[in-house]
Motif scaffolding. Structure first.
Motif: not given
Length: 329
Positions: A255, A266, A298-301, A303-304, A306-307
């Motif tokens: 990023k 975050w 972003s929301k995808n960030d 989620n990534t 968290d994963s």
């Protein structure tokens, strides 16, 4: 710098604060000159929310801060704490918790003297004293507001029930608790409670006590560094956490930001009522941290991130057993 409103106070403070503990306490070598330069750099960057405690260095941290705070009083919203009796034989938090009105009266006067100011902006109860009803501690603190010695009240590491009880006595402006990518247990009950009462959450150790920073190396910690005694910095958890940090670093690098900036971004993405106070005693790290206020994940960030964390769940406890007993009172 961006600014947020502290709880129900109407006070505008920087979106990230400056944790000053490490300048005088627990994290290895002390360099007062660099720390003072860092405090001046904070002013240059618009970071006006500084955090200390009478416990840090047995009062030495407050004395250090006063050298920059006193001539710049109108530029700083200063927070300090009482409740731990300092024990020179231990750099870690001991079980000498005293939230009694009698001790508070002595502690606040000493903090005012060391800081060389007439009034403390935000005064925290550092831990809930299990032997003193929280109503007594908060009631005594509220009297300090009437006397003009403090402006706003805060509490640290309190349970949802204790927050409710405290706020019933006097409005609580801030709750300081550990919250980071590695420590998220407050999300279940405590975060909803502070939001119910319009209390700002002030996360300390938002960078996992340095673990969520670039090039973190356990072998670089000096003798006397309190982190060496914490479970997360010992086997078997250390191996898990090193792998976790490496994966997070790969994401952050992709990023174009640092791990510290990612971790702070975050946290700030969790809500406008969250104001982290990353600690540092070096100007270069302060500048890195300050840039995090401009990073939008972003929301995808999210989620990534968290994963990645889900892949390495064996992070260990944030404190040893004795210190954990003093949290969530």
């Amino acid at each position: 710098m961006k600014y947020k409103i502290l709880g129900n106070t109407g006070e505008k403070i920087s979106a990230i604060g400056l944790g000053c503990m490490g300048m005088s306490h627990a994290y290895g070598n002390i360099d007062d000159n660099e720390s003072i330069n860092t405090l001046h750099k904070a002013l240059d960057l618009g970071i006006n929310f500084w955090d200390t405690a009478d416990f840090y260095g047995g009062g030495n941290n407050e004395k250090l801060i006063s050298k920059v705070l006193k001539p710049n009083r109108d530029k700083v919203f200063i927070a300090t704490k009482f409740g731990f009796r300092y024990d020179e034989s231990s750099i870690s938090f001991s079980n000498h918790v005293d939230g009694s009105p009698e001790y508070m009266k002595k502690a606040v006067e000493l903090s005012l003297q060391r800081l060389e100011i007439d009034c403390i902006d935000l005064y925290y109860l550092h831990r809930i004293d299990p032997n003193i009803p929280i109503e007594e501690s908060i009631g005594a603190m509220s009297n300090l507001v009437k006397e003009g010695k403090i402006r706003y009240l805060g509490i640290c590491e309190a349970s949802a029930k204790s927050i409710e009880r405290a706020n019933a006595v006097h409005p609580i402006a801030a709750l300081q608790s550990e919250y980071s990518l590695l420590t998220r247990d407050i999300e279940a009950e405590i975060l909803p409670m502070v939001r119910k009462h319009n209390i700002s959450l002030i996360p300390f150790s938002p960078l996992g006590r340095g673990m969520l920073t670039e090039n973190f190396d356990i072998n670089q910690l000096k003798q006397g560094d309190s982190r060496l005694k914490l479970p997360r910095f010992q086997s078997p958890y250390l191996e898990n956490n090193q792998k976790l940090v490496q994966s997070l670093t790969e994401f952050s690098t992709s990023k174009g930001i640092t791990n510290a900036q990612m971790a702070l971004a975050w946290l700030m993405a969790q809500g406008d009522d969250i104001i982290p106070i990353p600690g540092t005693k070096k100007q270069k790290y302060l500048e890195i941290n300050a840039k995090s206020v401009d990073i939008v994940l972003s929301k995808n960030d999210i989620n990534t991130i968290d994963s990645i964390i889900a892949k390495y769940p064996n992070t260990g406890e944030r404190y040893n057993e004795d210190s954990l007993k003093l949290t969530n009172g």
